[in-house]
Design a protein around this motif. Sequence first.
Motif, mmCIF file in Angstrom:
data_model
loop_
_atom_site.group_PDB
_atom_site.id
_atom_site.type_symbol
_atom_site.label_atom_id
_atom_site.label_comp_id
_atom_site.label_asym_id
_atom_site.label_seq_id
_atom_site.Cartn_x
_atom_site.Cartn_y
_atom_site.Cartn_z
ATOM 1 N N GLU A 1 0.875 -1.171 0.000
ATOM 2 C CA GLU A 1 0.000 0.000 0.000
ATOM 3 C C GLU A 1 0.913 1.223 0.000
ATOM 4 O OE1 GLU A 1 -3.720 1.201 -0.322
ATOM 5 O OE2 GLU A 1 -3.356 -0.928 0.006
ATOM 6 N N LEU A 2 0.766 2.100 -0.976
ATOM 7 C CA LEU A 2 1.514 3.349 -1.037
ATOM 8 C C LEU A 2 0.509 4.467 -0.757
ATOM 9 C CD1 LEU A 2 4.329 4.569 -1.580
ATOM 10 C CD2 LEU A 2 3.606 4.879 -3.964
ATOM 11 N N ILE A 3 0.652 5.077 0.400
ATOM 12 C CA ILE A 3 -0.337 6.043 0.871
ATOM 13 C C ILE A 3 0.164 7.466 0.635
ATOM 14 C CG2 ILE A 3 -1.609 6.860 2.901
ATOM 15 C CD1 ILE A 3 -1.070 3.974 4.056
ATOM 16 N N PRO A 4 -0.556 8.272 -0.148
ATOM 17 C CA PRO A 4 -0.171 9.673 -0.327
ATOM 18 C C PRO A 4 -0.346 10.429 0.989
ATOM 19 C CG PRO A 4 -1.779 8.976 -1.987
ATOM 20 C CD PRO A 4 -1.727 7.911 -0.948
ATOM 21 N N LEU A 5 0.683 11.179 1.392
ATOM 22 C CA LEU A 5 0.595 11.963 2.628
ATOM 23 C C LEU A 5 0.381 13.434 2.299
ATOM 24 C CD1 LEU A 5 3.406 10.199 4.706
ATOM 25 C CD2 LEU A 5 0.935 9.827 4.807
ATOM 26 N N SER A 6 1.369 14.067 1.725
ATOM 27 C CA SER A 6 1.203 15.449 1.256
ATOM 28 C C SER A 6 2.310 15.739 0.260
ATOM 29 C CB SER A 6 1.260 16.445 2.419
ATOM 30 O OG SER A 6 2.545 16.462 3.003
ATOM 31 N N GLY A 7 1.969 16.511 -0.751
ATOM 32 C CA GLY A 7 2.947 16.820 -1.777
ATOM 33 C C GLY A 7 3.528 15.546 -2.371
ATOM 34 N N ASN A 8 4.857 15.488 -2.405
ATOM 35 C CA ASN A 8 5.534 14.333 -3.001
ATOM 36 C C ASN A 8 5.956 13.299 -1.946
ATOM 37 O OD1 ASN A 8 7.602 15.799 -1.799
ATOM 38 N ND2 ASN A 8 9.074 15.292 -3.392
ATOM 39 N N ARG A 9 5.237 13.276 -0.828
ATOM 40 C CA ARG A 9 5.563 12.338 0.262
ATOM 41 C C ARG A 9 4.502 11.245 0.379
ATOM 42 N NH1 ARG A 9 9.054 13.949 5.023
ATOM 43 N NH2 ARG A 9 9.176 12.057 6.244
ATOM 44 N N PHE A 10 4.987 10.004 0.523
ATOM 45 C CA PHE A 10 4.139 8.825 0.588
ATOM 46 C C PHE A 10 4.607 7.934 1.735
ATOM 47 C CE2 PHE A 10 4.222 10.378 -3.696
ATOM 48 C CZ PHE A 10 2.934 10.218 -4.175
ATOM 49 N N LYS A 11 3.743 7.003 2.117
ATOM 50 C CA LYS A 11 4.103 6.001 3.119
ATOM 51 C C LYS A 11 3.891 4.639 2.495
ATOM 52 C CE LYS A 11 3.430 4.742 7.887
ATOM 53 N NZ LYS A 11 3.745 5.568 9.033
#
Length: 103
Positions: free
Chosen positions: A89-99
């Motif tokens: 699972e690649l979770i968008p956080l904000s801008g170009n940052r993911f988890k």
Amino acid sequence: MLVTGWNNGSPNNQTGAGYGIRVSKRDRDLYFRREWKEVEIEIENEVVVVRVSRSFWRNCSELRSSKIGKWMLKNGYAPWSKGNPPEFELIPLSGNRFKLLKH
């Protein structure tokens, strides 16, 4: 978004080189911006900076990183049998940052 493990066909199972994650073209177009030269991916307690290659926007929508590869190897997600990559699972956080999390 659901992503899968990727390797270049001859990854290094010691250094993690040759591994990464594959993003579907649909999700690439929804969650990524062409002007980004790199993305930040949180994996456990580390932030991995991954360069976005020009080919990401053509036919090779992979984010390649030996640090992602080392994480996969450490957790037993890699290597995998041919045609059976792990799902994440690649979770968008904000801008170009993911988890990145195991699916």
